[in-house]
Design a protein around this motif. Structure first.
Motif, PDB file in Angstrom:
ATOM      1  N   GLU A   1      54.317  -4.848  -8.034  1.00 44.19           N
ATOM      2  CA  GLU A   1      52.873  -5.019  -8.167  1.00 44.19           C
ATOM      3  C   GLU A   1      52.526  -6.492  -7.987  1.00 44.19           C
ATOM      4  OE1 GLU A   1      49.269  -4.142 -11.336  1.00 44.19           O
ATOM      5  OE2 GLU A   1      51.175  -3.074 -11.533  1.00 44.19           O
ATOM      6  N   ALA A   2      51.523  -6.776  -7.176  1.00 45.60           N
ATOM      7  CA  ALA A   2      51.093  -8.148  -6.922  1.00 45.60           C
ATOM      8  C   ALA A   2      50.207  -8.646  -8.062  1.00 45.60           C
ATOM      9  CB  ALA A   2      50.345  -8.228  -5.593  1.00 45.60           C
TER      10      ALA A   2
ATOM     11  N   ALA B   1      48.727  -7.153   3.773  1.00 46.68           N
ATOM     12  CA  ALA B   1      48.586  -7.531   2.374  1.00 46.68           C
ATOM     13  C   ALA B   1      49.505  -8.711   2.107  1.00 46.68           C
ATOM     14  CB  ALA B   1      48.949  -6.358   1.476  1.00 46.68           C
TER      15      ALA B   1
ATOM     16  N   SER C   1      53.304 -12.656  -3.686  1.00 42.80           N
ATOM     17  CA  SER C   1      52.948 -11.624  -4.654  1.00 42.80           C
ATOM     18  C   SER C   1      51.558 -11.897  -5.220  1.00 42.80           C
ATOM     19  CB  SER C   1      53.988 -11.570  -5.787  1.00 42.80           C
ATOM     20  OG  SER C   1      53.669 -10.503  -6.661  1.00 42.80           O
TER      21      SER C   1
ATOM     22  N   ARG D   1      47.239 -10.612  -5.056  1.00 42.57           N
ATOM     23  CA  ARG D   1      46.335  -9.504  -4.745  1.00 42.57           C
ATOM     24  C   ARG D   1      45.314  -9.970  -3.699  1.00 42.57           C
ATOM     25  NH1 ARG D   1      47.728  -5.206  -7.513  1.00 42.57           N
ATOM     26  NH2 ARG D   1      45.890  -3.968  -7.051  1.00 42.57           N
TER      27      ARG D   1
ATOM     28  N   ILE E   1      44.199  -8.979   0.494  1.00 42.32           N
ATOM     29  CA  ILE E   1      44.366  -8.164   1.691  1.00 42.32           C
ATOM     30  C   ILE E   1      43.515  -8.758   2.807  1.00 42.32           C
ATOM     31  CG2 ILE E   1      44.893  -6.047   0.430  1.00 42.32           C
ATOM     32  CD1 ILE E   1      42.026  -5.054   1.131  1.00 42.32           C
TER      33      ILE E   1
ATOM     34  N   ASN F   1      41.658  -9.686  -5.050  1.00 44.35           N
ATOM     35  CA  ASN F   1      41.566  -8.721  -6.156  1.00 44.35           C
ATOM     36  C   ASN F   1      40.749  -7.485  -5.793  1.00 44.35           C
ATOM     37  OD1 ASN F   1      43.025 -10.565  -7.778  1.00 44.35           O
ATOM     38  ND2 ASN F   1      41.132 -11.639  -8.261  1.00 44.35           N
TER      39      ASN F   1
ATOM     40  N   LEU G   1      49.497  -3.736  -2.540  1.00 38.13           N
ATOM     41  CA  LEU G   1      49.292  -4.564  -3.735  1.00 38.13           C
ATOM     42  C   LEU G   1      49.883  -3.920  -4.979  1.00 38.13           C
ATOM     43  CD1 LEU G   1      45.655  -5.842  -3.170  1.00 38.13           C
ATOM     44  CD2 LEU G   1      47.822  -6.859  -2.414  1.00 38.13           C
ATOM     45  N   ASP G   2      50.041  -2.606  -4.945  1.00 36.70           N
ATOM     46  CA  ASP G   2      50.626  -1.878  -6.079  1.00 36.70           C
ATOM     47  C   ASP G   2      52.099  -1.556  -5.856  1.00 36.70           C
ATOM     48  OD1 ASP G   2      48.218  -1.933  -7.471  1.00 36.70           O
ATOM     49  OD2 ASP G   2      47.510  -0.091  -6.520  1.00 36.70           O
TER      50      ASP G   2
END
Length: 171
Positions: free
Chosen positions: A19-20, A51, A58, A60, A62, A83, A147-148
């Protein structure tokens, strides 16, 4: 700010399954990372989105630009979003996806064809809302999965959904 293209990492790199971290969109380091992400997207002709974990960060973040894809209907622009979070999804359908981090395979993946995403613009921190449909919606959801720590292969229902890549179209 002008970014520097980075290498796109490939599975099974550990960053692609983690997870980022959330970011402060106004942080200069985040702005620089966003510029690098966009520069990498521009340099990767088969990609419509990337991403930050795909370029070894790492974070969040994109980036996407689906305007030239033949299945695009909506176009939010060439954007980097910090985010991002999916707040609305509807009208589900299967579609073919590939990934710059997984060469040689595509798969039929179930995704919403209409979405709303909230996030912030790197640099200014200004809130942004994106409403997308068709291919652009698929592309954004694909990036949100990164991101997940989820690759599109994790959404494949079975081996019959996998295909060898025959073209350079990427979600």
């Amino acid at each position: 700010m002008r970014g520097t293209p980075r290498e796109v990492i490939s599975a099974p790199h550990p960053l692609l399954s983690a997870e980022a971290a959330a970011v402060d969109p106004a942080d200069p380091g985040v702005t620089a990372a966003a510029a690098d992400l966009l520069a990498t997207l521009r340099r990767t002709p088969s990609a419509t989105g990337l991403a930050a974990p795909q370029i070894g960060l790492s974070l969040r973040l994109i980036a996407f630009d689906a305007r030239l894809h033949p299945r695009s209907r909506s176009w939010a622009g060439e954007l980097v979003v910090a985010n991002p979070r999916l707040v609305k999804a509807s009208h589900w359908d299967h579609g073919r996806e590939g990934c710059t981090s997984i060469r040689g395979l595509t798969a039929d993946v179930l995704r919403a064809t209409r979405i709303t995403v909230h996030g912030h613009l790197p640099g200014s921190g200004e809130p942004v809302t994106i409403e997308a449909d068709a291919f652009e919606a698929r592309c954004i959801q694909h990036q949100l999965d990164h991101l997940d720590g989820l690759l599109f292969l994790g959404r494949v229902s079975g081996a019959l959904s996998l295909h060898r890549r025959l073209h350079s179209c990427d979600a």
